[in-house]
Design a protein around this motif. Structure first.
Motif, PDB file in Angstrom:
ATOM      1  N   ALA A  13      67.302  73.827  11.445  1.00 45.41           N
ATOM      2  CA  ALA A  13      68.527  73.935  10.658  1.00 45.41           C
ATOM      3  C   ALA A  13      69.719  73.869  11.602  1.00 45.41           C
ATOM      4  CB  ALA A  13      68.546  75.235   9.872  1.00 45.41           C
ATOM      5  N   GLN A  14      70.853  73.464  11.047  1.00 49.86           N
ATOM      6  CA  GLN A  14      72.047  73.320  11.882  1.00 49.86           C
ATOM      7  C   GLN A  14      73.294  73.655  11.067  1.00 49.86           C
ATOM      8  OE1 GLN A  14      72.426  69.597  14.092  1.00 49.86           O
ATOM      9  NE2 GLN A  14      74.141  69.057  12.804  1.00 49.86           N
ATOM     10  N   ILE A  15      74.250  74.318  11.720  1.00 50.62           N
ATOM     11  CA  ILE A  15      75.559  74.546  11.124  1.00 50.62           C
ATOM     12  C   ILE A  15      76.615  74.219  12.168  1.00 50.62           C
ATOM     13  CG2 ILE A  15      74.750  76.317   9.517  1.00 50.62           C
ATOM     14  CD1 ILE A  15      76.115  78.395  11.352  1.00 50.62           C
ATOM     15  N   LYS A  19      84.037  73.692  15.386  1.00 50.70           N
ATOM     16  CA  LYS A  19      83.700  72.580  16.275  1.00 50.70           C
ATOM     17  C   LYS A  19      82.509  72.855  17.197  1.00 50.70           C
ATOM     18  CE  LYS A  19      88.401  70.782  16.300  1.00 50.70           C
ATOM     19  NZ  LYS A  19      89.531  70.371  17.113  1.00 50.70           N
ATOM     20  N   SER A  20      81.806  73.965  16.966  1.00 53.84           N
ATOM     21  CA  SER A  20      80.599  74.266  17.731  1.00 53.84           C
ATOM     22  C   SER A  20      79.384  74.055  16.840  1.00 53.84           C
ATOM     23  CB  SER A  20      80.605  75.709  18.233  1.00 53.84           C
ATOM     24  OG  SER A  20      81.617  75.895  19.192  1.00 53.84           O
ATOM     25  N   LYS A  21      78.362  73.422  17.392  1.00 49.06           N
ATOM     26  CA  LYS A  21      77.129  73.154  16.647  1.00 49.06           C
ATOM     27  C   LYS A  21      76.075  74.194  17.023  1.00 49.06           C
ATOM     28  CE  LYS A  21      75.826  68.873  16.616  1.00 49.06           C
ATOM     29  NZ  LYS A  21      75.181  67.578  16.956  1.00 49.06           N
ATOM     30  N   PHE A  22      75.492  74.821  15.999  1.00 44.83           N
ATOM     31  CA  PHE A  22      74.431  75.800  16.184  1.00 44.83           C
ATOM     32  C   PHE A  22      73.160  75.238  15.560  1.00 44.83           C
ATOM     33  CE2 PHE A  22      78.409  78.038  16.290  1.00 44.83           C
ATOM     34  CZ  PHE A  22      78.264  78.954  17.314  1.00 44.83           C
TER      35      PHE A  22
END
Length: 69
Positions: A13-15, A19-22
Motif C-alpha cells: 500500500a502507498q500514500i 509530497k512524501s511517499k510512504f
C-alpha cells in the motif's frame, strides 16, 4: 494461549502526504531468515529511501520471536 492473528496474503500500500511517499509491505513468513530476505529485497527495491522501518513476529510453539527497528 492467546489467539495469534496472521496474514492471508502479501500486500503493498502507498500514500502520499506533503509530497512524501510512504510505502508499506506486509507479507507472511515462517522463519527469521525469510523475514530478513524480504527486508533485504525491499531495501534493494527502494535503495534511495531515506528511511526503512520494519518489524516482524514469528510464532514457534509457545514462544514468539520478534524484531523491530
Amino acid at each position: 494461549m492467546e489467539e495469534f492473528k496472521t496474514i492471508n496474503k502479501n500486500e503493498k500500500a502507498q500514500i502520499i502526504e506533503k509530497k512524501s511517499k510512504f510505502i508499506a509491505h506486509i507479507f507472511y513468513i515462517e522463519t527469521i531468515e525469510r523475514a530478513e530476505e524480504y527486508i533485504k529485497n525491499v531495501k534493494k527495491e527502494y535503495y534511495d529511501a531515506k528511511h526503512n522501518v520494519f518489524a516482524y513476529v514469528i510464532e514457534t510453539g509457545n514462544r514468539r520471536n520478534c524484531s523491530k527497528i
